[in-house]
Design an enzyme around this catalytic site. Structure first.
Site, PDB file in Angstrom:
ATOM      1  N   LYS A 122       0.840  -1.209   0.000  1.00 35.10           N
ATOM      2  CA  LYS A 122       0.000   0.000   0.000  1.00 35.10           C
ATOM      3  C   LYS A 122       0.876   1.261   0.000  1.00 35.10           C
ATOM      4  CE  LYS A 122      -3.263   2.426   2.874  1.00 35.10           C
ATOM      5  NZ  LYS A 122      -3.084   2.696   4.299  1.00 35.10           N
ATOM      6  N   ASP A 141      -7.242   1.146   0.866  1.00 38.83           N
ATOM      7  CA  ASP A 141      -7.278   1.381   2.310  1.00 38.83           C
ATOM      8  C   ASP A 141      -8.661   0.961   2.822  1.00 38.83           C
ATOM      9  OD1 ASP A 141      -9.070   3.325   1.546  1.00 38.83           O
ATOM     10  OD2 ASP A 141      -8.139   4.922   2.732  1.00 38.83           O
TER      11      ASP A 141
END
Ligand code: SF4
Length: 212
Positions: A122, A141
């Site tokens: 991420k 997310d």
């Protein structure tokens, strides 16, 4: 075009119109600053991280400065973002690796980025998409997870699998902005507890409208 692709394209189009200002909400002036800010943003808010990094980047203006910092002084500097012991350790180790292995420059590939201490997929996606404009994937997310699931764009709960479901639905040029748009939508309209389906611009194409 598959139904799912058509829905994703329409979602992206409507959210672009609804949130024309959607962009990375972490403050940064260099790829290194964005990398550090993203590591610090885990389990924190971007607003809080921006307050902390304002003085942090003044005190440590380069990867070399971060690499030389002591654990104790870095813990104090990042304390307000939470989980400060691990985060202080991660940012120092990350900076040391960048200085020692990459000549003080943030690497530009997913493999090199995820090999840095404290950097997962991420974080690497955030840096590649927002600092280098060369996205290798889509940032997933908590908001992207929830909103893409409600919109029926994925059936998965795992972030890596969700990313693989979303990637084929839109051209690469849209990946970074699409993620920001879903995050904005998740914050402002499709909230976890009380989604405002009645006011939502996706209401007529969302399979979860009025169900949650
Ligand atoms: S209609 Fe409701 S569930 Fe669907 S995206 Fe909008 S707010 Fe979320």
């Amino acid at each position: 075009m598959s139904d799912l692709k058509a829905r994703a394209v329409e979602v992206n189009k409507r959210l672009k119109k609804r949130y024309p200002e959607a962009r990375c909400s972490l403050d940064f002036t260099t790829p290194f600053e964005l990398l550090i800010a993203t590591i610090l943003s885990a389990q924190s808010t971007d607003v809080r991280v921006n307050i902390v990094t304002k003085s942090l980047f003044r005190k440590y203006p380069s990867p070399e400065a971060f690499a030389r910092a002591s654990q104790v002084e870095m813990e104090t500097a990042v304390k307000q973002t939470g989980f400060f012991r691990n985060k202080a350790k991660a940012v120092i180790a990350c900076a040391q690796t960048i200085v020692e292995k990459h000549g003080g420059e943030v690497p530009r590939t997913m493999d090199e980025l995820t090999a840095l201490p404290g950097v997962g997929r991420k974080t690497a996606n955030v840096v590649l998409g927002n600092a280098f404009q060369t996205p290798a994937g889509i940032v997933v997310d908590t908001h992207v997870t929830r909103v893409s699931g409600r919109l029926g764009l994925t059936q998965n709960a795992d972030a890596v699998k969700i990313e693989q479901d979303l990637i084929p639905l839109l051209p690469r040029s849209q990946w970074t902005a699409f993620s920001h748009r879903l995050i904005h939508h998740g914050r402002e309209t499709c909230a976890a507890r009380k989604p405002l389906c009645g006011e939502c611009v996706l209401n007529d194409i969302c399979p979860s409208a009025n169900l949650t």
